[in-house]
Design a protein around this motif. Structure first.
Motif, PDB file in Angstrom:
ATOM      1  N   THR A 137     -49.938   1.428 -26.993  1.00 32.88           N
ATOM      2  CA  THR A 137     -50.543   0.254 -26.371  1.00 32.88           C
ATOM      3  C   THR A 137     -51.995   0.540 -26.031  1.00 32.88           C
ATOM      4  O   THR A 137     -52.309   1.501 -25.335  1.00 32.88           O
ATOM      5  CB  THR A 137     -49.767  -0.148 -25.105  1.00 32.88           C
ATOM      6  N   THR A 146     -54.121  -6.641 -25.508  1.00 32.66           N
ATOM      7  CA  THR A 146     -53.459  -5.381 -25.840  1.00 32.66           C
ATOM      8  C   THR A 146     -52.754  -5.484 -27.186  1.00 32.66           C
ATOM      9  O   THR A 146     -52.382  -6.566 -27.642  1.00 32.66           O
ATOM     10  CB  THR A 146     -52.441  -4.969 -24.768  1.00 32.66           C
ATOM     11  N   LEU A 195     -49.777  -3.121 -29.605  1.00 29.59           N
ATOM     12  CA  LEU A 195     -48.838  -2.013 -29.784  1.00 29.59           C
ATOM     13  C   LEU A 195     -48.308  -2.089 -31.202  1.00 29.59           C
ATOM     14  O   LEU A 195     -47.871  -3.157 -31.656  1.00 29.59           O
ATOM     15  CB  LEU A 195     -47.671  -2.104 -28.788  1.00 29.59           C
TER      16      LEU A 195
END
Length: 106
Positions: free
Chosen positions: A63, A49, A51
């Motif tokens: 995200t 992930t 962000l």
């Protein structure tokens, strides 16, 4: 956000060489920044992930899960204004590498 500030306003360029995105929240820049592009590659065999926020915590790239051995490309042709800088975090250590094109205030 609007990109009403001219490109010439910001004097320093972000180092555009490939760099690993840390797995703790880290400032890429700490002053007002104009983002033009961000290319992120996941070099692992697992999903990771990402962000990206501005200095006030507003999400620039919410995200997002980047599949294994994939690339995320984000471009802002006129420059996206990130007030207070740009902060990023990868969900997995050493999984994501990025090249960024941006300028920031000195």
């Amino acid at each position: 956000m609007s990109s009403t500030i001219k490109k010439a306003t910001y004097g320093r360029s972000v180092d555009s060489t490939l760099q690993v995105i840390p797995d703790s929240s880290t400032a890429l820049t700490s002053t007002d920044t104009l983002l033009y592009s961000m290319y992120v590659s996941n070099t692992t065999a697992s999903t990771a992930t990402l962000l990206v926020t501005d200095g006030g915590g507003k999400e620039i790239i919410p995200t997002i899960s980047i599949p294994s051995h994939s690339i995320l490309s984000a471009e802002w042709n006129d420059g996206l204004v990130a007030l207070g800088g740009v902060t990023w975090i990868a969900g997995t250590a050493s999984a994501l590498q990025a090249a960024v094109t941006a300028t920031y205030k000195v």
